[in-house]
Structure formats: structure tokens, C-alpha cells
Scaffold this motif. Structure first.
Motif, short mmCIF file in Angstrom:
data_model
loop_
_atom_site.label_atom_id
_atom_site.label_comp_id
_atom_site.label_asym_id
_atom_site.label_seq_id
_atom_site.Cartn_x
_atom_site.Cartn_y
_atom_site.Cartn_z
N UNK A 3 -7.58 -26.28 22.62
CA UNK A 3 -7.01 -25.59 21.48
C UNK A 3 -6.86 -26.50 20.29
N UNK A 4 -6.39 -25.95 19.17
CA UNK A 4 -6.30 -26.74 17.93
C UNK A 4 -5.26 -27.85 17.97
N UNK A 5 -4.27 -27.75 18.87
CA UNK A 5 -3.24 -28.80 18.93
C UNK A 5 -3.32 -29.58 20.24
N UNK A 6 -4.53 -29.70 20.78
CA UNK A 6 -4.67 -30.46 22.02
C UNK A 6 -4.14 -31.88 21.82
N UNK A 7 -3.34 -32.32 22.79
CA UNK A 7 -2.75 -33.65 22.72
C UNK A 7 -2.45 -34.12 24.14
N UNK A 8 -2.61 -35.41 24.39
CA UNK A 8 -2.35 -35.97 25.71
C UNK A 8 -1.23 -36.99 25.61
N UNK A 9 -0.26 -36.86 26.50
CA UNK A 9 0.83 -37.83 26.63
C UNK A 9 0.66 -38.55 27.95
N UNK A 10 0.57 -39.89 27.91
CA UNK A 10 0.33 -40.69 29.10
C UNK A 10 1.58 -41.50 29.46
N UNK A 11 1.83 -41.60 30.74
CA UNK A 11 2.96 -42.40 31.21
C UNK A 11 2.90 -42.53 32.72
N UNK A 12 4.05 -42.68 33.33
CA UNK A 12 4.16 -42.75 34.78
C UNK A 12 5.20 -41.75 35.23
N UNK A 13 5.34 -41.58 36.53
CA UNK A 13 6.37 -40.67 37.02
C UNK A 13 7.75 -41.08 36.54
N UNK A 14 7.95 -42.37 36.32
CA UNK A 14 9.26 -42.83 35.85
C UNK A 14 9.49 -42.54 34.38
N UNK A 15 8.43 -42.44 33.60
CA UNK A 15 8.59 -42.33 32.14
C UNK A 15 8.11 -41.04 31.53
N UNK A 16 7.30 -40.26 32.24
CA UNK A 16 6.59 -39.16 31.61
C UNK A 16 7.53 -38.09 31.04
N UNK A 17 8.64 -37.80 31.74
CA UNK A 17 9.54 -36.76 31.25
C UNK A 17 10.19 -37.17 29.93
N UNK A 18 10.65 -38.42 29.85
CA UNK A 18 11.26 -38.89 28.60
C UNK A 18 10.25 -38.93 27.47
N UNK A 19 9.03 -39.40 27.78
CA UNK A 19 7.99 -39.45 26.75
C UNK A 19 7.67 -38.05 26.22
N UNK A 20 7.57 -37.09 27.15
CA UNK A 20 7.26 -35.72 26.75
C UNK A 20 8.37 -35.15 25.87
N UNK A 21 9.63 -35.46 26.22
CA UNK A 21 10.75 -34.97 25.42
C UNK A 21 10.73 -35.60 24.03
N UNK A 22 10.46 -36.90 23.95
CA UNK A 22 10.41 -37.58 22.65
C UNK A 22 9.33 -37.02 21.75
N UNK A 23 8.20 -36.65 22.35
CA UNK A 23 7.06 -36.17 21.55
C UNK A 23 7.12 -34.66 21.30
N UNK A 24 8.12 -33.99 21.89
CA UNK A 24 8.23 -32.55 21.69
C UNK A 24 7.12 -31.77 22.36
N UNK A 25 6.71 -32.21 23.54
CA UNK A 25 5.66 -31.53 24.29
C UNK A 25 6.09 -30.10 24.60
N UNK A 26 5.18 -29.16 24.42
CA UNK A 26 5.50 -27.76 24.71
C UNK A 26 4.32 -27.06 25.35
N UNK A 27 4.64 -25.96 26.00
CA UNK A 27 3.61 -25.17 26.68
C UNK A 27 2.68 -24.53 25.65
N UNK A 28 1.44 -24.22 26.09
CA UNK A 28 0.88 -24.43 27.43
C UNK A 28 0.46 -25.88 27.62
N UNK A 29 0.70 -26.36 28.82
CA UNK A 29 0.34 -27.74 29.12
C UNK A 29 0.07 -27.87 30.61
#
Length: 436
Positions: A375-401
Motif C-alpha cells: 500500500x501507499x504507506x508501507x513501512x517496516x519496523x525492525x527489532x527483537x522480541x524484547x524491543x519490537x512492541x516499544x519500537x512499534x508504539x514509538x513509531x505509531x504503527x497501526x493496522x493493517x500490519x
């Protein structure tokens, strides 16, 4: 060719005489039999295919040379003997009898020509290309491919009834309609299957999800009814039971219905429930698989779900529920050399990451969240199981994902920067990974 009048002839049960027994005559006979003609073949020798048809009683074979009078009672004649004098005699008799004649030996002498024909359901397209048969075949094949792909309008006009793709239907005809559950893929209309496009081109009603390739709706006729049953996280304005009822109601009204779904109908698409509801109502249902986002969206981000020497398999789970609260979902899922893909997993990402660690995966296990794949706003957030949730929250990750967990994430472009941030080196990268 300006003196030609294109016509379709109803030859069913009517006598058609074919003079000649070679391959060209055999092709003419095949077409005539398909149209139900009463075929008489006149030839001293015939190819094995014609002999077999005669032996089966499908044609009447006169094993002898042509003689004057053979066209008696014929509605149509074909001559393809390869002998100019014989073909000329057949054409001359046809002219005297006022019988149309296809003369394969001399197109200028013929009074009828057979075009190249494409048949798609009940649509018949005939192509004559200036008496150039090869050109006509190329054009015919192009038109047939466009019809099969749904690039040309196959849909019946409102109020017309009859067969459509093997099912009785017709807009509002009252006969049994047809329901098709079509997987639309991750959202890019180019990833919608040719069969899916074909069914959309024929549809009277389209029941569409939020995540399907909605841009194809612009291609529909103005009188096609579009029913939007899109859901957002936590908001299901049209419950599944009502969606089932909509499909059944329109199908029983004799309409061609397409349920256009994101991804694949059978991968967390509730396609099985819709299939059961329609079949219980006596409706014919076709299921058209789609490109599932579980595989295609990671691929769009450069992440394969399997990779030699890295992951031998993968598991797809629904991620909108707390995995820790349903431990059975993770029971038996391998930890080593295995990829976990979570669909609808943004809202419960932190809990899912904790559950995956609790079942034996190291906190340093690579993880990725791919938003709006293709889609037009395709974006990838990379991390680890320890960090991915915080990184996603910081970047404002939203569905669909789509969430991907496992060493295959190290193959994603940009993983080198993640490894460097964690360890001050890119040693965590695997062979084949792309630097960020």
C-alpha cells in the motif's frame, strides 16, 4: 472485405456437406459438430480423425470422389480437397443451388468464410482479419485472454437471464444465483487473480472488505451494487451473521455475487463460514484463492518466511488475541529454524512478544512489523522480541500490519543497522541479508 455481412448461423440438425478428407476438412468438421450440424463428408480417403468420427456415427461418410448432386439438400457446403478443379466444381454447384459455400482452396471464389472463434461461457467472438487467418487467430486469442481475465465486460445486462459460468443466474431473474468467495490479495490490484477479475467483471453484487483491493471497484458498471462490510480493529459494524445473510439473500434473488476479501478467504477470512451458509441455502459457491498477506506482505519487505539454512517452516497465527491467554496456540510450534507470522497482531503485540519468549524463544529473536504491505504507506519496523512492541508504539504503527518473528527477519534490508545498534557490529547478519 466491405461486401461481407457478418452472421451467426444456426446449423443444428441441418445438413452440411464437407467435400474433402484431409486435416483442413477435419478442422471444419470439428466446428460443425460443435454447433450440432448434420455433417456429411464426401472423400475417397480421410484422415484417421474423420474415420473415427464416422465409425462412432457422428458423421456420415461417403468414401468416393465428389459428384454433381452431392449438395442436394445442403444448407451449407465446405470444400477442401486440395484439388483446384474439384473445389471449383463444388463452388459452382453451390452457386447454382444458392447454397453458401466455404471454399478453402480459393477465398475469392467462396461465398462464405469461417472466422476464428473464441468462446467464453455463452459469449462467442468471431474474428475475420482481411482473410489473413494467422492474424485472425492472434486477434482471437487476444480477445479470449481479455475475456477470461475480466478485462472486457462479460456481465449480462440487467433483466437478462441464462447460463453464466456454468450456473443459472441473471440480475433479479429469480433463478438460483451464484456466490464467489474471491481472495483479493494484500491490496495491490495487480495481485488479484485472473479468475477473480473475471468474476468481478460478471458480478451484479460485490460484498467488499476494508482490506481488499478496493481500487478495482472503480472498474465496475454503475448499476453493480457494492455492499461495504469493512471492519476495523474493535469495530465490526456488520456482524458476520449479517454478512452471511447478505450473500444468501442476493444469491437466492438470482444475482451473481462476489464476496471480495483481503488476502485469502480461508486464511483468517471466515470464508468457511460464508461457504457453509450459502451451501445450506442451496447456492452454488466458488472459492477463488487469494495471495495471502501472511506470505506476501513479509515478501514485500524483503523477508522470506522460509530460507535455506535459516527457517525450514512457518506458522501463521491470529495475533489479535493475547497468546499468553491461549497457550494452546503456541503448543507444538517449533522454536528452532521456524518462523512465526502473526496476522492482526498490532494491538496485542506486547503480550504476544512476551508469550513467544515464555515458550522458549530468546528475547533477542529478530522481529518485524510490516504495515500496509503493497500500500501507499508501507513501512517496516525492525527489532527483537524484547524491543519490537516499544519500537512499534514509538513509531505509531497501526493496522493493517503483519508481524514476523524469527531469524528470517535478519534477511530484511536494514537489519544490519539493527544488529549494529545492538552489538556495535553487523556480525548478527546472516548470509544473504541486505545492509540497511
Amino acid at each position: 472485405m466491405s461486401d461481407l455481412l457478418p452472421l451467426s448461423l444456426r446449423v443444428g440438425g441441418r445438413r452440411v456437406v464437407v467435400v474433402g478428407g484431409g486435416a483442413v476438412a477435419a478442422r471444419s468438421v470439428d466446428g460443425l459438430l460443435a454447433a450440432g450440424a448434420d455433417v456429411v463428408v464426401v472423400a475417397p480417403e480421410v484422415v484417421p480423425g474423420l474415420a473415427a468420427l464416422a465409425g462412432a456415427g457422428r458423421v456420415r461418410l461417403e468414401r468416393r470422389p465428389y459428384v454433381e448432386g452431392d449438395l442436394d439438400g445442403a444448407w451449407l457446403a465446405f470444400t477442401a480437397t486440395g484439388l483446384p478443379a474439384v473445389d471449383a466444381a463444388v463452388s459452382a454447384e453451390a452457386e447454382r443451388r444458392r447454397t453458401w459455400c466455404v471454399d478453402r482452396g480459393d477465398a475469392d471464389r467462396a461465398t462464405a468464410w469461417t472466422p476464428s472463434v473464441a468462446r467464453v461461457d455463452d459469449v462467442v467472438v468471431a474474428v475475420s482479419a482481411g482473410r489473413d487467418p494467422r492474424r485472425a487467430v492472434r486477434l482471437r486469442d487476444g480477445v479470449a485472454a481479455a475475456l477470461q481475465a475480466g478485462d472486457l465486460p462479460l456481465r449480462r445486462s440487467p433483466g437478462r437471464s441464462g447460463a453464466r459460468s456454468g450456473a443459472r443466474s441473471g440480475s433479479g431473474s429469480g433463478g438460483a444465483g451464484r456466490v464467489a468467495l474471491v481472495g483479493g490479495g494484500p491490496g495491490d490490484p495487480g495481485l488479484l487473480t485472473a479468475r477473480g477479475r473475471r468474476l468481478l467483471a460478471e458480478a451484479d453484487v460485490v460484498v467488499v472488505d476494508r482490506l481488499g483491493p478496493r481500487s478495482v471497484l472503480e472498474e465496475l458498471d454503475d448499476d453493480v451494487l457494492v455492499v461495504d462490510v469493512g471492519k476495523t480493529p474493535g469495530n465490526h459494524p456488520v456482524p458476520q451473521e449479517r454478512i452471511n445473510e447478505v450473500l444468501v439473500e442476493h444469491g437466492l434473488a438470482g444475482r451473481a455475487v462476489v464476496r471480495l476479501k483481503g488476502g485469502d478467504p480461508y486464511v483468517f477470512g471466515r470464508g468457511g463460514e460464508e461457504l457453509a451458509a450459502c451451501r445450506a441455502a442451496g447456492l452454488e459457491v466458488e472459492v477463488v484463492p487469494g495471495v495471502t498477506s501472511a506470505v506476501s506482505v513479509p515478501a514485500a519487505a524483503g523477508i522470506p518466511v522460509t530460507h535455506r539454512g535459516v527457517a525450514r517452516g512457518f506458522t501463521v497465527l491470529t495475533g489479535h488475541e493475547d497468546l499468553a491467554a491461549t497457550p494452546a496456540l503456541l503448543a507444538g510450534v517449533p522454536v528452532e529454524a521456524h518462523t512465526v507470522v502473526l496476522l492482526m497482531g498490532v494491538s496485542a503485540l506486547a503480550a504476544s512478544a512476551r508469550a513467544l519468549v515464555a515458550t522458549g524463544r530468546p528475547p533477542t529473536t529478530p522481529a518485524a512489523v510490516v504495515e500496509d504491505g503493497y500500500g501507499p504507506r508501507q513501512r517496516t519496523t525492525l527489532g527483537t522480541l524484547a524491543t519490537i512492541a516499544d519500537l512499534a508504539a514509538e513509531r505509531g504503527v497501526r493496522a493493517p500490519a503483519v508481524v514476523v518473528v524469527g531469524d528470517v527477519v535478519r534477511l530484511a534490508p536494514g537489519w544490519g543497522a539493527v544488529a549494529e545498534a545492538q552489538h556495535g557490529t553487523q556480525s548478527g547478519s546472516l548470509p544473504g541479508s541486505q545492509p540497511g
